[in-house]
Each structure stands twice: as structure tokens, then as C-alpha cells.
Design an enzyme around this catalytic site. Structure first.
Site, mmCIF file in Angstrom:
data_model
loop_
_atom_site.group_PDB
_atom_site.id
_atom_site.type_symbol
_atom_site.label_atom_id
_atom_site.label_comp_id
_atom_site.label_asym_id
_atom_site.label_seq_id
_atom_site.Cartn_x
_atom_site.Cartn_y
_atom_site.Cartn_z
ATOM 1 N N ASN A 1 -0.513 18.740 -20.563
ATOM 2 C CA ASN A 1 -0.904 17.749 -21.575
ATOM 3 C C ASN A 1 -1.004 18.342 -22.975
ATOM 4 O OD1 ASN A 1 -1.150 15.800 -19.558
ATOM 5 N ND2 ASN A 1 -3.260 16.415 -19.115
ATOM 6 N N HIS B 1 -0.592 10.724 -27.509
ATOM 7 C CA HIS B 1 -0.859 9.424 -26.870
ATOM 8 C C HIS B 1 -1.606 8.495 -27.821
ATOM 9 C CE1 HIS B 1 -0.475 10.782 -22.376
ATOM 10 N NE2 HIS B 1 0.684 10.557 -22.945
ATOM 11 N N HIS C 1 7.748 8.631 -27.247
ATOM 12 C CA HIS C 1 6.755 9.556 -26.703
ATOM 13 C C HIS C 1 7.007 10.994 -27.206
ATOM 14 C CE1 HIS C 1 3.961 11.288 -23.810
ATOM 15 N NE2 HIS C 1 4.922 12.099 -23.397
ATOM 16 N N ARG D 1 0.822 -1.227 0.000
ATOM 17 C CA ARG D 1 0.000 0.000 0.000
ATOM 18 C C ARG D 1 0.851 1.271 0.000
ATOM 19 N NH1 ARG D 1 -3.185 -3.095 3.602
ATOM 20 N NH2 ARG D 1 -4.893 -4.023 2.429
ATOM 21 N N LYS E 1 3.008 11.542 -11.223
ATOM 22 C CA LYS E 1 2.147 10.659 -12.027
ATOM 23 C C LYS E 1 2.914 9.375 -12.284
ATOM 24 C CE LYS E 1 -0.845 13.747 -14.619
ATOM 25 N NZ LYS E 1 -1.220 14.212 -15.961
ATOM 26 N N GLU F 1 9.426 17.781 -24.930
ATOM 27 C CA GLU F 1 8.810 18.208 -23.656
ATOM 28 C C GLU F 1 9.402 19.556 -23.226
ATOM 29 O OE1 GLU F 1 6.228 16.827 -22.300
ATOM 30 O OE2 GLU F 1 6.296 14.644 -22.519
ATOM 31 N N LYS G 1 7.416 22.964 -13.847
ATOM 32 C CA LYS G 1 6.570 21.824 -13.470
ATOM 33 C C LYS G 1 6.256 21.872 -11.981
ATOM 34 C CE LYS G 1 5.217 17.203 -14.148
ATOM 35 N NZ LYS G 1 5.297 15.965 -14.880
ATOM 36 N N ARG H 1 -3.120 21.800 -13.948
ATOM 37 C CA ARG H 1 -2.101 20.810 -14.351
ATOM 38 C C ARG H 1 -2.359 20.258 -15.753
ATOM 39 N NH1 ARG H 1 0.939 16.125 -10.828
ATOM 40 N NH2 ARG H 1 2.049 15.238 -12.597
ATOM 41 N N HIS I 1 -0.753 16.201 -26.083
ATOM 42 C CA HIS I 1 -0.652 14.808 -25.656
ATOM 43 C C HIS I 1 -1.846 13.951 -26.074
ATOM 44 C CE1 HIS I 1 2.875 16.058 -23.548
ATOM 45 N NE2 HIS I 1 3.001 14.934 -22.874
ATOM 46 N N GLU J 1 -4.438 17.308 -10.850
ATOM 47 C CA GLU J 1 -5.024 17.690 -12.140
ATOM 48 C C GLU J 1 -6.529 17.916 -12.089
ATOM 49 O OE1 GLU J 1 -2.990 15.858 -15.504
ATOM 50 O OE2 GLU J 1 -4.850 16.020 -16.637
HETATM 51 P P1 NAD Z 1 12.509 5.352 -21.847
HETATM 52 O O1 NAD Z 1 12.350 5.252 -20.398
HETATM 53 O O2 NAD Z 1 12.020 4.233 -22.683
HETATM 54 O O3 NAD Z 1 14.028 5.626 -22.173
HETATM 55 C C1 NAD Z 1 14.423 5.767 -23.495
HETATM 56 C C2 NAD Z 1 15.541 4.802 -23.914
HETATM 57 O O4 NAD Z 1 16.777 5.332 -23.469
HETATM 58 C C3 NAD Z 1 15.450 3.410 -23.320
HETATM 59 O O5 NAD Z 1 15.889 2.485 -24.284
HETATM 60 C C4 NAD Z 1 16.426 3.462 -22.157
HETATM 61 O O6 NAD Z 1 16.952 2.195 -21.882
HETATM 62 C C5 NAD Z 1 17.484 4.374 -22.693
HETATM 63 N N1 NAD Z 1 18.205 5.155 -21.705
HETATM 64 C C6 NAD Z 1 17.706 5.822 -20.667
HETATM 65 N N2 NAD Z 1 18.639 6.573 -20.077
HETATM 66 C C7 NAD Z 1 19.793 6.347 -20.754
HETATM 67 C C8 NAD Z 1 21.101 6.852 -20.642
HETATM 68 N N3 NAD Z 1 21.410 7.796 -19.763
HETATM 69 N N4 NAD Z 1 22.040 6.364 -21.477
HETATM 70 C C9 NAD Z 1 21.721 5.446 -22.423
HETATM 71 N N5 NAD Z 1 20.488 4.976 -22.613
HETATM 72 C C10 NAD Z 1 19.522 5.423 -21.788
HETATM 73 O O7 NAD Z 1 11.768 6.646 -22.435
HETATM 74 P P2 NAD Z 1 11.577 8.141 -21.902
HETATM 75 O O8 NAD Z 1 11.473 8.949 -23.125
HETATM 76 O O9 NAD Z 1 12.549 8.508 -20.866
HETATM 77 O O10 NAD Z 1 10.158 8.083 -21.192
HETATM 78 C C11 NAD Z 1 8.998 7.847 -21.911
HETATM 79 C C12 NAD Z 1 7.909 7.431 -20.959
HETATM 80 O O11 NAD Z 1 7.681 8.466 -20.014
HETATM 81 C C13 NAD Z 1 6.589 7.164 -21.609
HETATM 82 O O12 NAD Z 1 6.075 5.963 -21.114
HETATM 83 C C14 NAD Z 1 5.707 8.317 -21.177
HETATM 84 O O13 NAD Z 1 4.366 7.981 -21.115
HETATM 85 C C15 NAD Z 1 6.275 8.615 -19.843
HETATM 86 N N6 NAD Z 1 5.997 9.963 -19.346
HETATM 87 C C16 NAD Z 1 5.500 10.081 -18.100
HETATM 88 C C17 NAD Z 1 5.267 11.327 -17.571
HETATM 89 C C18 NAD Z 1 4.782 11.467 -16.169
HETATM 90 O O14 NAD Z 1 4.424 12.570 -15.771
HETATM 91 N N7 NAD Z 1 4.795 10.422 -15.398
HETATM 92 C C19 NAD Z 1 5.533 12.476 -18.348
HETATM 93 C C20 NAD Z 1 6.047 12.305 -19.630
HETATM 94 C C21 NAD Z 1 6.284 11.037 -20.127
HETATM 95 N N1 GLY Z 2 3.294 14.912 -17.855
HETATM 96 C C1 GLY Z 2 2.059 15.485 -17.455
HETATM 97 C C2 GLY Z 2 1.931 15.676 -16.004
HETATM 98 O O1 GLY Z 2 2.812 15.356 -15.240
HETATM 99 O O2 GLY Z 2 0.919 16.144 -15.562
#
Ligand code: NAD
Ligand code: GLY
Length: 362
Positions: free
Chosen positions: A245, A252, A265, A121, A143, A185, A227, A241, A248, A237
Site C-alpha cells: 500500500n 486513494h 489509480h 457464497r 483482494k 505499480e 507479489k 502485505r 496508496h 494483510e
Molecule cells: P481499468 O480496469 O479501468 O482499465 C483501464 C482502461 O483500459 C479501461 O477503460 C479499460 O476498458 C481499458 N482496457 C483494459 N484493457 C485494455 C486493453 N488491453 N486494450 C484496450 N483497452 C483496455 O483500470 P486498471 O488501471 O486496470 O485498474 C484500476 C483498478 O484496479 C482500480 O479500481 C484499483 O482500485 C484496482 N486495484 C486493485 C488492486 C487489488 O489488489 N485488487 C490493486 C491495484 C489496483
Molecule cells: N494492491 C495491494 C494488495 O494487493 O495488497
């Protein structure tokens, strides 16, 4: 080192932006008064670069870490991967005071955050983002979640970390395509909140693409600051907030119809933000010259600005957009721009206009 606070009362936390933060992870975690056991969740790429450093840092500080490596990529952000991780946590006897370290990009951050939010939890979470996208966006704000086949991030929670360590040295190994995806972003923050930041990126894009460490740290810090300000005002949100998006809904949708893998992404939201700018022009009178300005900046970065979709794909994209979390009473709500730096949330778009925009993404 730069420090930014996310002000959330008793759950206020610190974002550190600087070098050697992974090496010092153990010391920083000690200061948080956490239990001794911890799990480092990372992926197969990140593990090979930074897994051992993080592990040794935590061990030297007296913690008992276990390293959990998931396959790299969006394809891992699902409930069956979460299930496998739960079993490892149980096997390592992770307790309520134990903590999870999310060492990786947004995929690891979202999945590990969801584990932390739900295991026993809820146990403490430390974010160590290793992509540009994760440092400027996903690691901050709480998030967390995973995807379903039906859509992105449909299962999740709001669950804030205790500390975020944005180590600037990780950019040395980040592939170019991933770095550019993160810039989508970064540019978003200029469009939604700060026109002078947008102009600064336009003027200094070469420095950014060359990964100049001083400018990059300034950029990451400004994004985190924006942020943090937004999240502090509207953590879950209920209103403001939503501006995060921008672009997005279509972005998405594109990720969902491509089965989470073809488009990064950041690439999907590059196309999504241009589409949102075009909708803004039609609905709010956002100047066409500013739509071009946004499109030009994404193109200069090397991000996709258009996509050719078949009629079948357009239909699937509209369906995917309809299961997005931003749907209220069956109506998709859009974030639209009045000018660069000023956006509004909660706009409806008529079906014919939406069909027209989705039909002309090429
Ligand atoms: P990712 O986590 O898939 O990383 C991208 C690639 O880079 C992967 O292959 C990873 O192994 C590699 N990598 C990471 N760091 C590295 C480094 N320093 N050196 C070498 N390789 C490295 O992708 P991302 O773009 O970081 O994240 C995308 C995800 O984030 C999506 O799922 C998206 O929905 C999510 N997201 C979430 C929020 C939120 O608020 N929670 C906001 C934006 C995006
Ligand atoms: N990436 C959108 C949020 O954190 O609200």
C-alpha cells in the site's frame, strides 16, 4: 512462457505470463476441473478487442459461457453494477461449480472477483488481466471489492483466483495513459522490495515505454513474483502485505475526492508515492536525494508528480484518508521507506506533518 506459483496450501495457483493465453483460455480452464457454465465479466472496451476470442475459446473447449459487459471505467466499480451482474448470473443458471472469468483491467478484476466471492457464497474465479496494472498487481493476491461514495474498495473480500493468465499480446491495444498508470505499480515494487529492480527500470525505461515484449514479460514476471512472495506470507494483510500500500493512502484519497474518474489509480498513486517518500524523509531520514530519484523516475514515465489542491480539496482529502481501510483506532497507518527497496509499515504521522504534506503536493 513464464509461470509463477502463489503458494497458499490447497489454494495454491498458477500465474502464466506469455502470449496467446486468451486463445488458449478454454483449454487451461478445462485443466482446472470446473463446471461447464461460466460467465465472462468484461467491460465495453475490452469486450470489443478480446470478448469474442475468450468466448470462442471457452465454447470450443465445451463450456457454456455468457458474456457480461459492464461500462468501462472506475465509475462501474459499485454495488449497483454488482447487483445487475448477479441477475445475469442467475438468468444463466450459474451453479456452485460454474466459474467466473474476469477479462479486463483492475476494475473488472475487482468487481468480477467480488461477484465470484459472493454469488452462491463463492464460485471459482479465473483472472485474465488486460492492463499492465492488473497483470502486475490487482489480478494477483485475492483482494476483490467495490467502492462506496465514502471511499475506495470499502466493500470486499479476500478471494483467491484459481488461475491467472497474463496474456502479453493485450498490450498492443492498451492506451498509453493506461500503460503509464500501470508503471506506477511496477515502480512501487522496486521501492518496497527490490532496489536492483528499481535501478533496472531506471536504466531500461525506454525499452519499457516502447513496450519491448521481452523486457515487458521480464518486468511483469518480477512484479508477480514479488507479489506472490508477499501474499504467500501474509494473505489477509495482518502485517507484511501492508507494504503493497505504499503511496496508496494519499492516492486513494485523491481518487475519492475526484469522484473516481478524473485520476487513474496509477496517476493518483504516483503523487501518493512521492508524498510517502517525502514523509519517509521527515520521519525515517530517507535521503532527500532518493526522494528526488523517485520523483524523477515518475516524471520520466510521464506520470503526474504534483497536484494543486485548493484548501477545500485538501480538507476533503484528509477526510477521505481517514475513512481508508488502513486506519487503526482512528489513526492512519503509513508505509514509509528507509531506503529504496526497504520499507516499514504501521507508522503514524502527526497531524501537523500530514497537513503540511497534503498542503504541499504542488
Ligand atoms: P481499468 O480496469 O479501468 O482499465 C483501464 C482502461 O483500459 C479501461 O477503460 C479499460 O476498458 C481499458 N482496457 C483494459 N484493457 C485494455 C486493453 N488491453 N486494450 C484496450 N483497452 C483496455 O483500470 P486498471 O488501471 O486496470 O485498474 C484500476 C483498478 O484496479 C482500480 O479500481 C484499483 O482500485 C484496482 N486495484 C486493485 C488492486 C487489488 O489488489 N485488487 C490493486 C491495484 C489496483
Ligand atoms: N494492491 C495491494 C494488495 O494487493 O495488497
Amino acid at each position: 512462457m513464464r509461470t509463477i506459483q502463489v503458494e497458499l496450501g490447497t489454494r495454491t495457483y498458477r500465474i502464466a505470463i506469455g502470449s496467446n493465453l486468451i486463445k488458449n483460455l478454454g483449454v487451461e480452464c478445462r485443466a482446472l476441473a470446473l463446471g461447464d457454465k461460466c460467465a465472462i465479466i468484461t467491460d465495453s472496451n475490452v469486450s470489443s478487442h478480446y470478448g469474442e476470442v475468450a468466448f470462442q475459446s471457452l465454447k470450443s473447449a465445451g463450456f457454456d459461457p455468457v458474456l457480461v459487459v459492464i461500462p468501462a471505467g472506475e465509475i462501474s466499480k459499485n454495488l449497483s453494477e454488482v447487483q445487475s451482474c448477479y441477475e445475469v448470473l442467475a438468468g444463466h443458471r450459474v451453479e456452485r461449480k460454474s466459474f467466473i472469468v474476469a477479462l479486463g483491467g483492475g476494475v473488472v478484476g475487482d468487481l468480477a472477483g467480488f461477484l465470484a466471492a459472493t454469488y452462491l457464497r463463492g464460485i471459482p474465479l479465473v483472472q485474465v488481466p488486460t492492463t499492465l496494472l492488473a497483470q502486475v498487481d490487482s489480478s494477483v493476491g485475492g483482494k476483490v471489492g467495490v467502492n462506496l461514495k465514502a471511499g475506495k474498495n470499502l466493500v470486499g473480500a479476500f478471494y483467491q483466483p484459481r488461475y491467472v493468465a497474463c496474456d502479453q499480446s493485450v498490450f498492443a491495444t492498451l492506451p498509453d495513459r493506461e500503460f503509464k498508470a500501470g508503471l506506477a505499480e511496477v515502480i512501487k515494487y522496486g521501492i518496497i522490495y527490490d532496489q536492483s529492480f528499481f535501478a533496472k527500470i531506471e536504466q531500461n525505461l525506454k525499452l519499457l515505454l516502447d513496450r519491448d515484449p521481452v523486457f515487458l514479460t521480464e518486468v511483469v514476471a518480477r512484479c508477480c513474483e514479488i507479489k506472490a512472495e508477499i501474499v504467500a506470507q501474509d494473505e489477509t494483510e495482518t502485517g507484511l502485505r501492508a507494504i503493497l500500500n505504499f503511496g496508496h493512502t494519499i492516492g486513494h484519497g485523491l481518487e475519492a475526492i475526484s469522484g473516481y474518474g478524473q485520476w487513474l489509480h496509477g496517476e493518483a498513486i504516483s503523487i501518493g508515492q512521492i508524498a510517502a517518500a517525502r514523509l519517509s524523509a521527515r520521519i525515517l531520514g530517507f535521503p532527500e536525494s532518493e526522494v528526488d530519484r523517485i520523483r524523477t523516475l515518475f516524471a520520466r514515465v510521464g506520470l503526474p508528480t504534483r497536484i494543486n489542491l485548493s484548501e477545500e480539496q485538501q480538507k476533503r482529502l484528509l477526510e477521505a484518508m481517514n475513512v481508508d481501510k488502513k486506519v487503526v483506532s482512528g489513526k492512519i497507518k503509513f508505509v514509509l521507506a528507509r531506503s529504496v527497496g526497504v520499507v516499514e509499515f504501521g507508522h503514524s504521522v502527526s497531524e501537523p506533518l500530514l497537513n503540511e504534506i497534503v498542503g504541499s503536493l504542488d
